[in-house]
Design a protein around this motif. Structure first.
Motif, PDB file in Angstrom:
ATOM      1  N   GLN A   1       0.827  -1.203   0.000  1.00 48.00           N
ATOM      2  CA  GLN A   1       0.000   0.000   0.000  1.00 48.00           C
ATOM      3  C   GLN A   1       0.868   1.263   0.000  1.00 48.00           C
ATOM      4  O   GLN A   1       0.582   2.220  -0.730  1.00 48.00           O
ATOM      5  N   ALA A   2       1.925   1.271   0.793  1.00 44.09           N
ATOM      6  CA  ALA A   2       2.830   2.427   0.821  1.00 44.09           C
ATOM      7  C   ALA A   2       3.484   2.621  -0.550  1.00 44.09           C
ATOM      8  O   ALA A   2       3.665   3.754  -1.010  1.00 44.09           O
ATOM      9  N   HIS A   3       3.808   1.526  -1.226  1.00 46.84           N
ATOM     10  CA  HIS A   3       4.405   1.618  -2.564  1.00 46.84           C
ATOM     11  C   HIS A   3       3.399   2.199  -3.557  1.00 46.84           C
ATOM     12  O   HIS A   3       3.736   3.074  -4.353  1.00 46.84           O
ATOM     13  N   GLU A   4       2.151   1.723  -3.484  1.00 45.54           N
ATOM     14  CA  GLU A   4       1.119   2.221  -4.398  1.00 45.54           C
ATOM     15  C   GLU A   4       0.832   3.702  -4.186  1.00 45.54           C
ATOM     16  O   GLU A   4       0.503   4.413  -5.130  1.00 45.54           O
ATOM     17  N   LEU A   5       0.944   4.167  -2.957  1.00 42.43           N
ATOM     18  CA  LEU A   5       0.686   5.579  -2.649  1.00 42.43           C
ATOM     19  C   LEU A   5       1.913   6.467  -2.870  1.00 42.43           C
ATOM     20  O   LEU A   5       1.855   7.673  -2.632  1.00 42.43           O
ATOM     21  N   GLY A   6       3.023   5.866  -3.283  1.00 43.26           N
ATOM     22  CA  GLY A   6       4.235   6.633  -3.548  1.00 43.26           C
ATOM     23  C   GLY A   6       4.936   7.102  -2.284  1.00 43.26           C
ATOM     24  O   GLY A   6       5.653   8.100  -2.306  1.00 43.26           O
ATOM     25  N   GLN A   7       4.753   6.386  -1.188  1.00 42.98           N
ATOM     26  CA  GLN A   7       5.349   6.788   0.084  1.00 42.98           C
ATOM     27  C   GLN A   7       6.737   6.182   0.308  1.00 42.98           C
ATOM     28  O   GLN A   7       7.366   6.467   1.311  1.00 42.98           O
ATOM     29  N   LEU A   8       7.196   5.340  -0.605  1.00 46.58           N
ATOM     30  CA  LEU A   8       8.516   4.723  -0.474  1.00 46.58           C
ATOM     31  C   LEU A   8       9.495   5.391  -1.425  1.00 46.58           C
ATOM     32  O   LEU A   8       9.130   5.769  -2.540  1.00 46.58           O
ATOM     33  N   GLN A   9      10.717   5.522  -0.984  1.00 45.45           N
ATOM     34  CA  GLN A   9      11.777   6.062  -1.823  1.00 45.45           C
ATOM     35  C   GLN A   9      12.869   5.014  -1.953  1.00 45.45           C
ATOM     36  O   GLN A   9      13.197   4.347  -0.975  1.00 45.45           O
TER      37      GLN A   9
END
Length: 109
Positions: free
Chosen positions: A18-26
């Motif tokens: 979910q964090a990846h889909e929301l662009g919250q991971l770098q």
């Protein structure tokens, strides 16, 4: 513990997706390619099949034991007898290092 391990693994990986889909991971350096959703999903495949180790203790039987344990870490600063001036039901004034014009010690309430 195996059930807890699998539950934690599932919940953790779902939150990671979910964090990846929301662009919250770098991603940096050699992991920059993981920004691509397909490559990220492929990277997660081995993690889904691995048995995770979960370390959990039984809850403490008494709240007093928990308080005693935590107090060793949260109250590490001691008040020396030299700084404690008096004590009553309203306050406990102590001698502090407030800078006075003549360099005298001041009492705080």
């Amino acid at each position: 513990m195996r059930v807890l391990s699998r539950l934690f693994r599932r919940l953790f990986l779902e939150a990671l997706v979910q964090a990846h889909e929301l662009g919250q991971l770098q991603f940096f350096a050699e992991y920059q390619d993981l920004a691509d959703p397909a490559l990220f999903a492929q990277w997660l495949v081995p993690l889904r099949g691995t048995e995770w180790v979960v370390y959990a203790k039984r809850p403490s039987p008494a709240p007093r034991a928990v308080l005693a344990y935590l107090s060793r870490y949260t109250h590490r600063v001691a008040i020396s007898n030299r700084r404690l001036v008096a004590f009553d039901e309203r306050a406990s004034p102590s001698a502090g290092r407030i800078i006075e014009p003549r360099g005298e010690r001041a009492t705080r309430r």
